[in-house]
Design a protein around this motif. Structure first.
Motif, PDB file in Angstrom:
ATOM      1  N   HIS A 386     -53.304  -0.180 -33.022  1.00 46.83           N
ATOM      2  CA  HIS A 386     -51.885  -0.378 -33.733  1.00 46.83           C
ATOM      3  C   HIS A 386     -50.928   0.313 -33.019  1.00 46.83           C
ATOM      4  O   HIS A 386     -49.615  -0.039 -32.922  1.00 46.83           O
ATOM      5  N   GLU A 387     -51.191   1.309 -32.261  1.00 46.88           N
ATOM      6  CA  GLU A 387     -50.357   1.928 -31.529  1.00 46.88           C
ATOM      7  C   GLU A 387     -49.871   1.102 -30.300  1.00 46.88           C
ATOM      8  O   GLU A 387     -48.617   1.138 -29.967  1.00 46.88           O
ATOM      9  N   VAL A 388     -50.967   0.706 -29.575  1.00 46.33           N
ATOM     10  CA  VAL A 388     -50.512  -0.304 -28.575  1.00 46.33           C
ATOM     11  C   VAL A 388     -49.689  -1.720 -28.999  1.00 46.33           C
ATOM     12  O   VAL A 388     -48.930  -2.112 -28.317  1.00 46.33           O
ATOM     13  N   ILE A 389     -50.188  -2.062 -30.346  1.00 45.86           N
ATOM     14  CA  ILE A 389     -49.221  -3.280 -30.853  1.00 45.86           C
ATOM     15  C   ILE A 389     -47.835  -2.938 -30.895  1.00 45.86           C
ATOM     16  O   ILE A 389     -46.942  -3.614 -30.812  1.00 45.86           O
ATOM     17  N   ASP A 390     -47.542  -1.901 -31.381  1.00 47.89           N
ATOM     18  CA  ASP A 390     -46.429  -1.181 -31.661  1.00 47.89           C
ATOM     19  C   ASP A 390     -45.608  -1.308 -30.297  1.00 47.89           C
ATOM     20  O   ASP A 390     -44.461  -1.434 -30.341  1.00 47.89           O
ATOM     21  N   VAL A 391     -46.184  -0.515 -29.344  1.00 47.82           N
ATOM     22  CA  VAL A 391     -45.476  -0.549 -27.991  1.00 47.82           C
ATOM     23  C   VAL A 391     -45.313  -2.088 -27.610  1.00 47.82           C
ATOM     24  O   VAL A 391     -44.231  -2.259 -26.985  1.00 47.82           O
ATOM     25  N   ALA A 392     -46.234  -2.894 -27.622  1.00 44.69           N
ATOM     26  CA  ALA A 392     -46.007  -4.126 -27.342  1.00 44.69           C
ATOM     27  C   ALA A 392     -44.716  -4.951 -28.102  1.00 44.69           C
ATOM     28  O   ALA A 392     -43.868  -5.594 -27.418  1.00 44.69           O
ATOM     29  N   ALA A 393     -44.660  -4.553 -29.319  1.00 46.53           N
ATOM     30  CA  ALA A 393     -43.574  -5.180 -30.033  1.00 46.53           C
ATOM     31  C   ALA A 393     -42.316  -4.400 -29.595  1.00 46.53           C
ATOM     32  O   ALA A 393     -41.077  -5.000 -29.365  1.00 46.53           O
ATOM     33  N   ARG A 394     -42.223  -3.090 -29.378  1.00 52.03           N
ATOM     34  CA  ARG A 394     -40.972  -2.585 -29.220  1.00 52.03           C
ATOM     35  C   ARG A 394     -40.465  -2.621 -27.859  1.00 52.03           C
ATOM     36  O   ARG A 394     -39.236  -2.941 -27.502  1.00 52.03           O
ATOM     37  N   ARG A 395     -41.546  -2.785 -26.821  1.00 48.67           N
ATOM     38  CA  ARG A 395     -41.076  -3.188 -25.394  1.00 48.67           C
ATOM     39  C   ARG A 395     -40.903  -4.494 -25.090  1.00 48.67           C
ATOM     40  O   ARG A 395     -40.558  -4.770 -24.010  1.00 48.67           O
ATOM     41  N   LYS A 396     -41.569  -5.394 -26.082  1.00 45.45           N
ATOM     42  CA  LYS A 396     -41.762  -6.675 -25.778  1.00 45.45           C
ATOM     43  C   LYS A 396     -42.400  -7.263 -24.697  1.00 45.45           C
ATOM     44  O   LYS A 396     -41.829  -8.019 -23.613  1.00 45.45           O
ATOM     45  N   VAL A 397     -43.772  -6.644 -24.500  1.00 42.70           N
ATOM     46  CA  VAL A 397     -44.371  -6.784 -23.312  1.00 42.70           C
ATOM     47  C   VAL A 397     -45.907  -7.172 -23.738  1.00 42.70           C
ATOM     48  O   VAL A 397     -46.185  -7.322 -24.827  1.00 42.70           O
ATOM     49  N   ASP A 398     -46.766  -7.823 -22.833  1.00 40.09           N
ATOM     50  CA  ASP A 398     -48.113  -8.306 -23.395  1.00 40.09           C
ATOM     51  C   ASP A 398     -48.881  -7.045 -23.594  1.00 40.09           C
ATOM     52  O   ASP A 398     -48.544  -5.800 -23.252  1.00 40.09           O
ATOM     53  N   MET A 399     -49.941  -7.217 -24.181  1.00 43.45           N
ATOM     54  CA  MET A 399     -51.059  -6.305 -24.612  1.00 43.45           C
ATOM     55  C   MET A 399     -51.524  -5.360 -23.323  1.00 43.45           C
ATOM     56  O   MET A 399     -51.652  -3.958 -23.623  1.00 43.45           O
ATOM     57  N   ARG A 400     -51.563  -5.806 -22.251  1.00 43.98           N
ATOM     58  CA  ARG A 400     -52.190  -5.275 -21.292  1.00 43.98           C
ATOM     59  C   ARG A 400     -51.186  -4.152 -20.647  1.00 43.98           C
ATOM     60  O   ARG A 400     -51.468  -3.017 -20.455  1.00 43.98           O
ATOM     61  N   THR A 401     -49.814  -4.634 -20.424  1.00 45.95           N
ATOM     62  CA  THR A 401     -48.709  -3.914 -20.157  1.00 45.95           C
ATOM     63  C   THR A 401     -48.477  -2.702 -21.156  1.00 45.95           C
ATOM     64  O   THR A 401     -48.352  -1.507 -20.715  1.00 45.95           O
ATOM     65  N   ALA A 402     -48.722  -3.085 -22.451  1.00 43.38           N
ATOM     66  CA  ALA A 402     -48.431  -2.166 -23.467  1.00 43.38           C
ATOM     67  C   ALA A 402     -49.448  -1.041 -23.541  1.00 43.38           C
ATOM     68  O   ALA A 402     -48.930   0.210 -23.702  1.00 43.38           O
ATOM     69  N   ALA A 403     -50.735  -1.189 -23.499  1.00 45.26           N
ATOM     70  CA  ALA A 403     -51.878  -0.350 -23.479  1.00 45.26           C
ATOM     71  C   ALA A 403     -51.587   0.448 -22.157  1.00 45.26           C
ATOM     72  O   ALA A 403     -51.805   1.763 -22.307  1.00 45.26           O
ATOM     73  N   MET A 404     -51.368   0.139 -20.825  1.00 41.12           N
ATOM     74  CA  MET A 404     -51.099   0.798 -19.842  1.00 41.12           C
ATOM     75  C   MET A 404     -49.912   1.723 -19.938  1.00 41.12           C
ATOM     76  O   MET A 404     -49.895   2.910 -19.475  1.00 41.12           O
ATOM     77  N   MET A 405     -48.724   1.355 -20.640  1.00 43.11           N
ATOM     78  CA  MET A 405     -47.749   2.074 -20.871  1.00 43.11           C
ATOM     79  C   MET A 405     -48.053   3.214 -21.792  1.00 43.11           C
ATOM     80  O   MET A 405     -47.615   4.414 -21.653  1.00 43.11           O
ATOM     81  N   HIS A 406     -48.708   2.758 -22.847  1.00 47.53           N
ATOM     82  CA  HIS A 406     -48.987   3.882 -23.853  1.00 47.53           C
ATOM     83  C   HIS A 406     -49.902   4.801 -23.062  1.00 47.53           C
ATOM     84  O   HIS A 406     -49.665   6.106 -23.214  1.00 47.53           O
ATOM     85  N   GLY A 407     -50.937   4.658 -22.374  1.00 49.12           N
ATOM     86  CA  GLY A 407     -51.683   5.701 -21.560  1.00 49.12           C
ATOM     87  C   GLY A 407     -51.086   6.601 -20.709  1.00 49.12           C
ATOM     88  O   GLY A 407     -51.182   7.568 -20.767  1.00 49.12           O
ATOM     89  N   ILE A 408     -50.421   5.556 -20.010  1.00 49.23           N
ATOM     90  CA  ILE A 408     -49.721   6.440 -18.708  1.00 49.23           C
ATOM     91  C   ILE A 408     -48.368   7.348 -19.441  1.00 49.23           C
ATOM     92  O   ILE A 408     -48.338   8.497 -18.773  1.00 49.23           O
ATOM     93  N   GLY A 409     -47.719   6.917 -20.321  1.00 50.68           N
ATOM     94  CA  GLY A 409     -46.922   7.757 -21.199  1.00 50.68           C
ATOM     95  C   GLY A 409     -47.380   9.040 -21.869  1.00 50.68           C
ATOM     96  O   GLY A 409     -46.845  10.007 -21.541  1.00 50.68           O
ATOM     97  N   ARG A 410     -48.620   9.050 -22.020  1.00 53.10           N
ATOM     98  CA  ARG A 410     -49.293  10.197 -22.576  1.00 53.10           C
ATOM     99  C   ARG A 410     -49.428  11.158 -21.498  1.00 53.10           C
ATOM    100  O   ARG A 410     -49.490  12.462 -21.465  1.00 53.10           O
ATOM    101  N   MET A 411     -50.060  10.596 -20.150  1.00 53.22           N
ATOM    102  CA  MET A 411     -50.343  11.393 -19.262  1.00 53.22           C
ATOM    103  C   MET A 411     -48.993  12.037 -18.603  1.00 53.22           C
ATOM    104  O   MET A 411     -49.017  13.232 -18.236  1.00 53.22           O
ATOM    105  N   GLU A 412     -47.926  11.180 -18.515  1.00 50.21           N
ATOM    106  CA  GLU A 412     -46.550  11.625 -17.987  1.00 50.21           C
ATOM    107  C   GLU A 412     -46.140  12.772 -18.695  1.00 50.21           C
ATOM    108  O   GLU A 412     -45.852  13.849 -18.169  1.00 50.21           O
ATOM    109  N   GLU A 413     -46.402  12.719 -20.252  1.00 47.30           N
ATOM    110  CA  GLU A 413     -45.735  13.793 -20.891  1.00 47.30           C
ATOM    111  C   GLU A 413     -46.544  15.237 -20.995  1.00 47.30           C
ATOM    112  O   GLU A 413     -46.100  16.163 -20.791  1.00 47.30           O
ATOM    113  N   ALA A 414     -47.989  15.024 -20.784  1.00 49.39           N
ATOM    114  CA  ALA A 414     -48.833  16.058 -20.483  1.00 49.39           C
ATOM    115  C   ALA A 414     -48.561  16.701 -19.271  1.00 49.39           C
ATOM    116  O   ALA A 414     -48.462  18.073 -18.969  1.00 49.39           O
TER     117      ALA A 414
END
Length: 422
Positions: A386-414
């Motif tokens: 559901h976190e990835v679905i939310d990213v896909a909806a907010r960013r208007k991107v496909d699921m693969r891009t949304a999942a990559m964004m979500h994971g890379i974003g968490r790594m960037e923050e850390a």
């Protein structure tokens, strides 16, 4: 094989291209982008093993540690003739993203030995595993890098690694690997975790799409190994008609649905799905083109490519394998909203999630029930979906891009929070 050829691997090129495209679309910090594009370190070793007939053969082994900002390196170990530095590096990078997508306090790694395990005796496999372990022993450990099973390896392989490491340390260290037998510190539910996790994601995707997973739902599973078999069993138990499956030897189908329990017994006895009585042969290449509700590629990478992607007739594509869709095919799928893609970093993350559970249990020497394991697995995977679905909806991107964004974003923050040493 030269180092240049080692890096010139299709999966590596495809993974880096996906990372770069994602980094561009999410406006990733350029310093973080440069750091994540390459692994922290890569261990390459050539080591000798004495064969049963007295010959000494040399084997090439790898362990690539991509990023450990969020926690110890974590990733599988595969035995395959296709193993090379580029492939292992790509898989390590995807493991970093996968652990971050799931919210696990782990980084990404991957390892492998270039060998056909089916050609070695049990004694040869044990000697190879123990020697490979000694080659990387200073680079693995419960607090630094925790290997796990992958293609061509299993819980016995992990038991040999654990024992070798423990002998060197002078005491038992169960948490050095995950995917071990339960009798030596393994976790209940680990063997079924990846396949079960794929089905959990299919369940959430079906709810999201308004689909009813029942007797009218059809599925095809490419690969009847650990991931595909457990995914097929779970779907069959839910009442879904699994109409086709395949393995390395061939494929079978039954439009009325295969009896997966009986098929498992057949495979245990005969070693392949071909010849199963209640089925008819199917061209393995045509399995991914069947008109099914759910398609689960759970074998090797690159099986869906620019030649067959237009022929997909599934509604949900759940990637049980790592990288089953090539970069070119992914570009087509991004524009095709008829197929709902659950990318590998989300769909097959059940294995590393339960590996995390096993690692935690090993560290505290306190073990959970199978029910607790499965409940926690579903909670974590469903939350991540559901976190990835939310990213896909907010960013208007496909699921693969949304999942990559979500994971890379968490790594960037850390990485920004930890800063740069010194």
């Amino acid at each position: 094989m030269s180092m240049e050829m080692e890096w010139d691997d299709p999966m590596y090129r495809s993974t880096v291209a996906l990372f770069e495209r994602t980094a561009e679309s999410m406006d990733l910090d350029p310093n973080i982008r440069r750091r994540l594009r390459y692994p922290d370190r890569a261990i390459i070793t050539t080591f000798p093993v004495r064969m049963d007939d007295g010959r000494v053969e040399s084997f090439h082994g790898y362990r690539v540690q991509h990023n450990n900002t969020r926690g110890p390196f974590k990733g599988g170990l595969r035995y395959s003739l296709d193993v090379n530095l580029g492939e292992v590096t790509a898989l390590a990078m995807l493991m970093s993203v996968k652990c971050a997508v799931m919210g696990l306090p782990l980084g990404g790694a991957k390892g492998g030995v270039r060998v056909d395990p089916s050609k070695l005796s049990r004694a040869e496999l044990q000697r190879l595993t123990r020697r490979y372990t000694t080659e990387i022993i200073n680079d693995i450990g419960p607090e630094s890098d925790i290997p796990a099973p992958d293609m061509g390896t299993n819980e016995q392989t992990m038991a040999w690694i654990m024992d070798t490491y423990s002998q060197m340390k002078g005491h038992a260290v169960p948490a050095v690997v995950t995917g071990k037998p339960v009798s030596v510190g393994g976790s209940l539910g680990r063997g079924q975790a990846t396949g079960r996790g794929v089905v959990y994601m299919v369940m959430d995707a079906a709810r999201h799409l308004g689909m009813d997973l029942g007797e009218k739902t059809t599925a095809a599973v490419q690969g009847f190994g650990n991931v595909g078999m457990h995914a097929a069993r779970k779907l069959h138990k839910m009442g879904v008609k699994v109409v086709a499956v395949s393995d390395v030897y061939g494929a079978i189908q039954n439009p009325a649905g295969l009896d997966i329990r009986a098929l498992k017994r057949w495979v245990n006895k005969h070693g392949k799905v071909a010849g199963f009585p209640e089925s008819e042969p199917l061209d393995p290449a045509h399995l991914v083109e069947l008109p099914v509700d759910v398609l689960i590629p759970a074998a090797i990478g690159g099986v869906i490519n620019e030649k067959n992607v237009q022929k997909l007739r599934c509604r949900i594509l759940a990637e049980g394998a790592n990288g089953p869709v090539t970069a070119a095919a992914n570009e087509v799928l991004r524009e095709t909203r008829d197929v709902f893609v659950i990318p590998d970093v989300l769909a097959n993350a059940g294995g590393v999630t339960v590996s995390y559970f096993e690692w935690v249990q090993g560290l505290q020497s306190f073990f959970w029930s199978a029910k607790e394991i499965n409940q926690r697995l579903y909670q974590i995977m469903s939350k991540s979906f559901h976190e990835v679905i939310d990213v896909a909806a907010r960013r208007k991107v496909d699921m693969r891009t949304a999942a990559m964004m979500h994971g890379i974003g968490r790594m960037e923050e850390a990485m920004k929070l930890r800063g740069l040493f010194p």
